[in-house]
Structures are given as C-alpha cells and as structure tokens.
Design a protein around this motif. Structure first.
Motif, PDB file in Angstrom:
ATOM      1  N   ARG A  16       0.727  -0.951  -0.341  1.00 46.74           N
ATOM      2  CA  ARG A  16      -0.313   0.043   0.222  1.00 46.74           C
ATOM      3  C   ARG A  16       0.687   1.393  -0.145  1.00 46.74           C
ATOM      4  O   ARG A  16       0.766   2.447  -0.808  1.00 46.74           O
ATOM      5  N   THR A  56      -5.537   3.267   1.075  1.00 49.02           N
ATOM      6  CA  THR A  56      -4.988   3.088   2.547  1.00 49.02           C
ATOM      7  C   THR A  56      -5.642   2.168   2.797  1.00 49.02           C
ATOM      8  O   THR A  56      -7.334   2.180   2.536  1.00 49.02           O
ATOM      9  N   HIS A  57      -5.662   1.876   4.406  1.00 50.07           N
ATOM     10  CA  HIS A  57      -6.575   1.539   5.342  1.00 50.07           C
ATOM     11  C   HIS A  57      -6.830   1.963   6.457  1.00 50.07           C
ATOM     12  O   HIS A  57      -5.834   2.526   7.231  1.00 50.07           O
ATOM     13  N   THR A  58      -8.179   3.088   6.365  1.00 49.62           N
ATOM     14  CA  THR A  58      -7.999   3.865   7.732  1.00 49.62           C
ATOM     15  C   THR A  58      -7.949   3.147   8.964  1.00 49.62           C
ATOM     16  O   THR A  58      -7.361   4.282  10.134  1.00 49.62           O
ATOM     17  N   ARG A  59      -8.522   1.850   9.292  1.00 51.01           N
ATOM     18  CA  ARG A  59      -7.917   1.242  10.431  1.00 51.01           C
ATOM     19  C   ARG A  59      -6.551   1.551  11.373  1.00 51.01           C
ATOM     20  O   ARG A  59      -6.060   1.594  11.788  1.00 51.01           O
ATOM     21  N   GLU A  60      -5.157   0.969  10.163  1.00 51.46           N
ATOM     22  CA  GLU A  60      -4.073   0.784   9.511  1.00 51.46           C
ATOM     23  C   GLU A  60      -3.754   1.911   9.819  1.00 51.46           C
ATOM     24  O   GLU A  60      -1.532   1.855   9.996  1.00 51.46           O
TER      25      GLU A  60
END
Length: 110
Positions: A16, A56-60
């Motif tokens: 990512r 992107t990954h909102t929790r990471e």
C-alpha cells in the motif's frame, strides 16, 4: 481557487505504501519519503483524497493534510533547506533550486 497543502502519511503495509507514493508523485511534489506539497483547487483535492482512500486502510494507516497559506510559511532545516529556499518567490538561484523549480512548474503548470 487553488490552495497549498502539506500531505503526510504513515502507511504500514509496504505494498500500500509503494502504491500510494507512486500515485501521489504524479499529483504532488515530494518533499520527503512520506511528505508531499500539494497545490490544488477543490476538484483536484477531491481527486487526491480519492487516491488516498483507495490506497490506504483507515484502521492501520494515518494520512494527514494540512492547509498552508503559502510554502514560504514552512520552516525547514537540514539538507533540503538550501534546495527549497527561494523556490516560491520566483528566484532561480543555484542549480539544485532550478531543478526543483522546474519540477514545480511542470507539475503545477507554471
């Protein structure tokens, strides 16, 4: 009306991270590994935010965008200080400054 922004990110997954960095290099000026200078109107900013959300990954991951009045408002020290000085005042001093100034002109159509 165009506005200046400072975009910074911390992406945990290497895949990512590289996808986001590659996409942002086409739309903004890289200042450091994960910091970009953006000059955008509302439509272009919306496009950049869509790129960020898709990659992107909102929790990471953590992505932040800070509005700037002008790039001259930034305080810089270290090796990039000389490269960036005078870029936004329209002065072409030194070969490193000319190279970066040309990149800004190419990127933002100036």
């Amino acid at each position: 009306m165009k506005q200046w922004y400072l975009l910074a990110y911390d992406v945990r997954d290497p895949k990512r991270l590289s996808r986001l960095h590659y996409a942002l290099k086409k739309k903004a000026l890289p200042m450091q590994e994960s910091v970009f200078l953006v000059h955008a109107d509302a439509a272009k900013l919306k496009t950049i935010l869509a790129i960020v959300k898709d990659r992107t990954h909102t929790r990471e991951d953590d992505v932040r965008i800070y509005p700037l009045r002008h790039p001259n408002d930034m305080w810089m020290a270290g090796c990039q200080q000389a490269t960036m000085s005078g870029l936004f005042a329209g002065k072409e001093t030194g070969t490193a400054s000319v190279t970066v100034l040309q990149r800004i002109r190419n990127l933002f159509g100036r």
